[in-house]
Design an enzyme around this catalytic site. Structure first.
Site, short mmCIF file in Angstrom:
data_model
loop_
_atom_site.label_atom_id
_atom_site.label_comp_id
_atom_site.label_asym_id
_atom_site.label_seq_id
_atom_site.Cartn_x
_atom_site.Cartn_y
_atom_site.Cartn_z
N ARG A 10 17.60 -10.06 5.37
CA ARG A 10 16.59 -9.57 6.30
C ARG A 10 15.71 -10.75 6.72
O ARG A 10 15.66 -11.77 6.04
CB ARG A 10 15.72 -8.49 5.65
CG ARG A 10 16.44 -7.19 5.36
CD ARG A 10 15.53 -6.23 4.59
NE ARG A 10 14.34 -5.89 5.36
CZ ARG A 10 13.19 -5.48 4.81
NH1 ARG A 10 13.06 -5.39 3.51
NH2 ARG A 10 12.17 -5.16 5.59
N SER A 12 12.35 -10.87 6.96
CA SER A 12 10.97 -10.90 6.49
C SER A 12 10.71 -12.18 5.70
O SER A 12 11.65 -12.82 5.19
CB SER A 12 10.66 -9.69 5.61
OG SER A 12 11.30 -9.81 4.35
N LYS A 84 15.66 -3.33 -6.21
CA LYS A 84 15.06 -1.99 -6.11
C LYS A 84 15.30 -1.34 -4.74
O LYS A 84 15.05 -0.16 -4.58
CB LYS A 84 13.58 -2.02 -6.46
CG LYS A 84 12.70 -2.85 -5.57
CD LYS A 84 11.26 -2.79 -6.06
CE LYS A 84 10.32 -3.53 -5.13
NZ LYS A 84 8.91 -3.42 -5.53
N ASP A 85 15.82 -2.10 -3.76
CA ASP A 85 16.18 -1.53 -2.46
C ASP A 85 17.59 -0.98 -2.44
O ASP A 85 18.00 -0.33 -1.48
CB ASP A 85 16.08 -2.60 -1.35
CG ASP A 85 14.65 -2.96 -1.00
OD1 ASP A 85 13.75 -2.16 -1.32
OD2 ASP A 85 14.44 -4.04 -0.42
N THR A 127 -2.66 0.80 -1.68
CA THR A 127 -1.26 0.79 -2.09
C THR A 127 -0.51 1.86 -1.32
O THR A 127 -1.09 2.89 -0.96
CB THR A 127 -1.09 1.01 -3.60
OG1 THR A 127 0.32 0.99 -3.91
CG2 THR A 127 -1.66 2.33 -4.06
N LEU A 130 3.30 5.72 -4.60
CA LEU A 130 2.80 6.86 -5.37
C LEU A 130 2.71 6.51 -6.85
O LEU A 130 1.75 6.89 -7.53
CB LEU A 130 3.72 8.06 -5.17
CG LEU A 130 3.35 9.36 -5.88
CD1 LEU A 130 1.96 9.84 -5.49
CD2 LEU A 130 4.40 10.44 -5.60
N ARG A 131 3.68 5.76 -7.35
CA ARG A 131 3.65 5.33 -8.75
C ARG A 131 2.41 4.50 -9.05
O ARG A 131 1.69 4.76 -10.03
CB ARG A 131 4.91 4.50 -9.06
CG ARG A 131 4.88 3.82 -10.44
CD ARG A 131 6.08 2.88 -10.61
NE ARG A 131 6.16 1.89 -9.54
CZ ARG A 131 5.46 0.78 -9.51
NH1 ARG A 131 4.57 0.51 -10.45
NH2 ARG A 131 5.60 -0.07 -8.51
N ARG A 132 2.14 3.52 -8.20
CA ARG A 132 0.96 2.67 -8.42
C ARG A 132 -0.33 3.48 -8.31
O ARG A 132 -1.25 3.31 -9.11
CB ARG A 132 0.95 1.52 -7.41
CG ARG A 132 1.99 0.45 -7.70
CD ARG A 132 2.07 -0.58 -6.60
NE ARG A 132 3.03 -1.63 -6.93
CZ ARG A 132 3.64 -2.41 -6.05
NH1 ARG A 132 3.40 -2.25 -4.76
NH2 ARG A 132 4.49 -3.34 -6.45
N ARG A 149 0.22 -0.29 4.15
CA ARG A 149 1.60 -0.67 4.42
C ARG A 149 1.65 -2.06 5.03
O ARG A 149 0.64 -2.67 5.33
CB ARG A 149 2.26 0.35 5.36
CG ARG A 149 2.48 1.68 4.67
CD ARG A 149 3.89 2.19 4.94
NE ARG A 149 4.16 3.39 4.16
CZ ARG A 149 4.63 3.37 2.95
NH1 ARG A 149 4.87 2.23 2.34
NH2 ARG A 149 4.86 4.50 2.29
N ARG A 155 -0.71 -7.14 4.23
CA ARG A 155 -1.55 -6.46 3.23
C ARG A 155 -2.70 -7.35 2.77
O ARG A 155 -3.83 -6.87 2.61
CB ARG A 155 -0.69 -6.02 2.04
CG ARG A 155 0.36 -4.99 2.42
CD ARG A 155 1.09 -4.45 1.20
NE ARG A 155 2.32 -3.76 1.59
CZ ARG A 155 2.97 -2.90 0.84
NH1 ARG A 155 2.52 -2.61 -0.36
NH2 ARG A 155 4.08 -2.33 1.25
N CYS A 242 11.99 6.36 -3.71
CA CYS A 242 10.71 5.72 -3.39
C CYS A 242 9.52 6.65 -3.57
O CYS A 242 8.38 6.21 -3.59
CB CYS A 242 10.76 5.19 -1.96
SG CYS A 242 12.05 3.97 -1.69
#
Length: 302
Positions: A10, A12, A84-85, A127, A130-132, A149, A155, A242
């Site tokens: 990618r 980025s 993790k993707d 953030t 949801l986990r964080r 985001r 960020r 996610c």
């Protein structure tokens, strides 16, 4: 042997930093070959907003399917992904050719107002995870979690210019993009378990490409691969996409693993710690999951 090896990534800043990391390692191991990076735009890059806001769909394929296709078509030879993707099952014809050394797995706080414990009452923390968010609220219920985001640089800029006291990011991303000096505090992995496989790269290739498979062996870390197998299995048990509030943190001492796993239910952390031999592999994940499920059933959440 093919002399020019094309690495797909990618576009980025983080993705390219990761691709260049792998390129440099391979170039060092194979100085007679030429390694080049090809940037590939994915669905997730084209339409980030709608993809992220569709909470009913796993986001993983949004960042991989175009790269998968170029690999299958032979337009690239290797693809570099964040582990993790990656979906649990690879597309037919593609495999994981290597799992290299892991970067720091922990989450970190980047703050304008000090450490986590010294942040003001009602501090606004940014953030998108949801986990964080739930980990933060489990430690300090007074925190106000604000949606955030964008890529790492976006960020960090929002922290400077908008109404945030702090933000939470992955240590790995900041370190790989040369921004480790921005980190205010490393969050304890046993208290704030990160996402499964955070900080791990997945180096993908064609299943039938024996030359590339042989080249990739030079950067493979078998211990990291064993840890990732456990972490991803734990994620799979809890259907960890996610939008699933769960995480885990692995610590290795010789042939032993201390595996700290957490599932967040109704704002409370349900935690399990398993210390055993790494050779047990996926059984470690099932032991942790069983302990968590028992605590949920018995109402003994801690």
């Amino acid at each position: 042997m093919k002399k020019n090896i094309i690495i797909g990534s990618r576009g980025s800043i983080l993705a390219l930093a990761q691709a260049n990391l792998i390129k440099d390692r391979l170039q060092e191991n194979y100085p007679n070959l030429t390694f080049k990076i090809k940037e590939i735009v994915t669905s997730g890059d084209k339409d980030l907003k709608s993809n992220w806001e569709n909470s009913d769909v796993s986001l993983k394929s949004f960042f991989t399917k175009e790269i998968d296709q170029e690999l299958l078509d032979g337009d690239i030879d290797i693809a570099v992904h964040s582990m993790k993707d990656m979906p649990a099952i690879s597309p037919k014809g593609l495999i994981c050719g290597a799992i290299p050394d892991r970067e720091d797995a922990r989450d970190v706080l980047v703050s304008k107002n000090g450490f986590l414990v010294t942040l003001p009452q009602g501090a606004k923390i940014g953030t998108s995870s949801l986990r964080r968010a739930m980990n933060l609220k489990a430690v300090r219920a007074d925190f106000e979690i604000k949606h955030l985001r964008g890529n790492i640089h976006t960020r960090l800029k929002k922290l400077e210019t908008e109404d945030y006291d702090a933000i939470v990011l992955a240590a790995a991303g900041l370190k790989r993009t040369g921004l480790a000096d921005k980190i205010t505090e490393y969050l304890n992995g046993e208290v704030f378990p990160p996402a499964p496989a955070q900080g791990v790269l997945y180096i993908q290739c064609r299943e039938n490409d024996e030359e590339i498979k042989e080249i990739l062996k030079s950067i493979h870390n078998e211990t990291v691969a064993k840890i990732v197998e456990i972490e991803r299995e734990f994620s799979k048990i809890f259907d960890g996409g996610c939008h699933t509030p769960m995480g885990c943190y692995s610590q290795i001492n010789g042939d032993k693993i201390k595996f700290t796993a957490v599932y967040l239910d109704e704002g409370k952390q349900i935690k399990a710690v398993v210390e055993d031999n790494l050779i047990k592999g996926k059984k470690i994940a099932y032991m942790a999951a069983e302990e968590i499920k028992n605590k949920i059933n018995k109402g003994t959440i801690q």
